[in-house]
Design an enzyme around this catalytic site. Structure first.
Site, short mmCIF file in Angstrom:
data_model
loop_
_atom_site.label_atom_id
_atom_site.label_comp_id
_atom_site.label_asym_id
_atom_site.label_seq_id
_atom_site.Cartn_x
_atom_site.Cartn_y
_atom_site.Cartn_z
N TRP A 66 0.83 -1.21 0.00
CA TRP A 66 0.00 0.00 0.00
C TRP A 66 0.87 1.27 0.00
CZ3 TRP A 66 -5.37 -0.61 2.28
CH2 TRP A 66 -6.06 0.60 2.34
N ARG A 114 -5.35 -1.82 -7.48
CA ARG A 114 -5.53 -2.79 -6.39
C ARG A 114 -6.86 -3.51 -6.41
NH1 ARG A 114 -0.21 -3.42 -5.38
NH2 ARG A 114 0.76 -1.45 -4.84
#
Lengths: 305, 305, 305, 305
Positions: free
Chosen positions: D110, D222
């Protein structure tokens, strides 16, 4: 041993491939190129490439057609001026690229420096090596009482040994199970899942590239005595590399950044009163106890002066 | 003439100063180093420094110890894969620095690319040269009717001449007054104020440095036919430089970015129907008239297909 | 007059549209929302939106589940600690958006702050208004002799009037020709070309959004006495807005950033000697004349002490 | 259970504190504010604050004085135009802030999104909770053979149970030893050292703030089927939040980004030939086998067509 014989051979091959270039070239940095500085127990940092030198800083500041350099003393003076007044853009004109091997918990601090480019070894794609960081016994330190995020003195030898045994046993067992889970002839778990079983002292590696301005920001924060030891050792090596690469910039950086201190409005008022001969106590300084101590630390005095 | 004799001498001095380096070196780019590509009437772009090559992209993608390269064909395949799947970080491992001379109104578009480092010639600190951009007559174009921010065909010769006379006269008068206001033996106005009298076609210059990924973003946006001509000429030269510097990356960029087209969910549905043999009209395509035209333009068909 | 009756009506409409929200809300900033602060002769700055407050800084620093706030005094102490130690990330958790009207030469300085989001009025797409900056006579200043990029005292009234006449006449003529070239019933030149004839004091406008940390960087650099007056007036208004928005952060910012001074390693050595009672002259201080003066200026003393 | 009773009380307190604001407000997002979406076994994501709405995108694109909105259909059309042509800056005018609890190995992916602001719970400063991620049995998947960085089908129930036993036992033992090493009445190891013993599935948490443009980049990468499941579940929730927050932008994003496909120059040539009625085989397509398959996948056909 962080570098295998095969890797060493690849590095040696790079060390002998001389090219001719018209680009600014820094012999002192060329002599360090590719060779790993070994750090911690399995880590390293090595310079892979660079761009620019002290002259490139001067050239950009002057937006000149040629090298932009005048006398060495004038160039150094300009660089000191830029550093003192935080004119950072000319320093952004130089770039450096490192290959770094480091424990994951150090990588997690490091990556917070966003103004950089990173390519990390992927544990989704590849299998990590059985290498994890174990501190030397003298680095096995207790929790600091005064600084919630720091460490105090080393623990006694027996306790340190107990800690190291635990760290070693846990990392080893986790890695054993990582391998068991990955085994294509056994469980065959996906790499992207198996990696979650590794401990945070497992080594990873990456290519990391940044500009000279952001490199100094990194060193300024991470070579600081309050930085965690395990990242500080990398920053300390960068500081040496800085001196080899851009000596005038490194001098100015030591003088105006690393060796400098900032005093708040309130601290300046205290300094003025003292320089005028007045004795000032914390109680009538307008400073909190903590600031009072920070001011004295910056001046290199104990707070009891 | 953008380059004075003195500047030319400085550039020539750089062109003969050969150094030995262990860094990756690209002969085709070395041969272009420092030499200005002349652009517009007084502008230029020249490469001042660079770092990395196609091999550095591959090396970072593989996080390898040596050059990381295998067979040329495998490397090119990896680079194509990275480009196609927008894995951009390995391309960030190469860096390039330009010295650019450009009109202020072009500089204002250019600076919007934030992922770059810039040092601009300061009109607070220095006095600008009497140089301003005048288009060639064939670039003196009318306002496009279909595209609110574009230009249409060239105006007729007489009208173009009238435009050029106005541009020349206004820029000249403004520059004359700039000099009058600056004259230290006359008015002696501060440089930071006098500059506000200059027109937006005045030339400025800067050092501009970016990484290979962001260079391709720049070229992708600014070499586009919809980009303003006066910035496109700079992007077109960068595109040539890209080919000299990183030929495998440049090939992949032409194939998967510049020559590529993106189709929306709705366009894909139309394509599927057509490939299955169905005739689809705009009215039953689910696409707006504008999208319908954009889809056909991307396919290289007129919309009447 | 920067705001037309129609624009004023749009702003008024925004000022009465009350909504209910669960978000942190700052009444003192709400009372400023949308209303333009008029600046220079045609410019303005107004707050369009914001996110977060002092509590959001504290909440992020504590990574807490609720508001994260404790007693007001503890929160203020934490904010002062973060500011003093340059822990900047909690300040990045607040965001503010401005609508700004400003001369192009100011916009060119402003845009150098890259950590921000910008949407500028497009002169490729639209036609600019006939508005250009003319300084008040007391701002028509001579070139500084001590500071190559600064201005000295105002010129005498007659000379100032002469300067203003030139600026007005040149901007007016350039704008007249801009309109002539654009006239769709006349020349019909493309907007993207015609704009190059405008002078750098022409007004533009943009939406500009940044986080609290970068806002303070902007104010720190641009509210500085060495910043050009024409950008400083914008930064000064931001400083007032800061106080309305995040009073605890603003206090700490004044104390530890705007009112603070940084002393180099060499200056610290001089301070130590003086505080120990020694008299130090520049000649045996190890400091250059320039640093000597900068040190005294920071202490608020004349250098002759 | 990720949220304790005390934390729930803090969240509830935020859910009832209504304020009046003049800022753009989105009721559908207000109704989600502060409430955690529970994810994986101990994780969550919740919206803490936001700034702007679809109207703010339109307002910035038009650089208007008021809300800038016209008819809803015109606004949606403008947003679709901006999305299709990758005019990203108007989307940067909206901002959102999340509080996220996530496993460390997910956090490491992330954090690669650099255009964001982050404050993470510090394991140097605080002690982590005994919470680590264990997949559900159906997520315990084998290594993909076709995709070196992906996972294949779930392992059989017995093998999955064996994997989960190993993961649980190793994480538990590591956490037990973490606590033993930290015990202030026992070893008292520094927190910054003890944390290295934790496994990569340990949960951490952070405040994470980004703008709408970068949020869509995150979701685009993602929420992709190739992203690792454990980060994809967070991106999927963000996708729902996007719809509540900025419905017109979300529609355009689904149509022109998530549902879109890019075809290379070579693929476009094949499409053209096919649309003209020609039958094209891979062997005479000029495409590699891999590209051939990617093209068909994008068209939703099997490659055997």
């Amino acid at each position: 041993m962080p570098i295998s014989a095969e890797q060493r051979a690849e590095i040696d091959a790079q060390r002998v491939a001389h090219h001719t270039t018209l680009r600014p070239t820094v012999p002192a940095l060329e002599s360090l190129l590719y060779t790993p500085f070994e750090l911690l127990d399995h880590g390293f940092l090595r310079v892979i490439d660079y761009m620019g030198d002290d002259g490139a800083v001067v050239q950009a500041a002057r937006v000149s057609y040629g090298r932009g350099t005048k006398k060495v003393s004038e160039d150094a003076g300009l660089i000191r001026y830029l550093m003192r007044h935080r004119h950072s853009t000319p320093f952004e004109m130089c770039e450096i690229k490192f290959h770094v091997k480091l424990p994951v918990f150090v990588a997690r601090q490091w990556i917070r420096h966003r103004m950089a480019n990173v390519n990390e070894y992927s544990a989704r794609y590849s299998i990590l090596d059985r290498e994890f960081y174990l501190p030397t016994p003298e680095q096995v330190a207790g929790q600091s009482r005064s600084n919630r995020q720091g460490r105090a003195d080393a623990l006694d030898a027996d306790t340190a040994a107990r800690v190291l045994d635990m760290l070693r046993a846990d990392a080893t067992r986790c890695f054993d199970d990582y391998e068991t889970m990955l085994d294509p002839d056994g469980i065959g778990l996906a790499r992207e899942l198996a990696r979650m079983n590794l401990t945070l002292n497992t080594y990873t590696q990456w290519y990391w590239k940044t500009d000279l301005h952001n490199l100094m920001n990194f060193i300024g924060l991470r070579a600081d005595p309050h930085a965690q030891y395990e990242i500080r050792v990398y920053a300390d090596v960068m500081r040496d590399i800085l001196r080899a690469w851009v000596p005038a910039t490194a001098d100015a950086f030591e003088q105006y950044r690393l060796g400098a201190a900032t005093f708040s409005k309130g601290m300046l008022a205290v300094l003025r009163r003292r320089l005028a001969g007045e004795t000032v106590a914390q109680s009538d300084s307008g400073l909190s106890k903590r600031e009072w101590e920070e001011m004295h630390a910056a001046l290199g005095f104990s707070a009891e002066i």
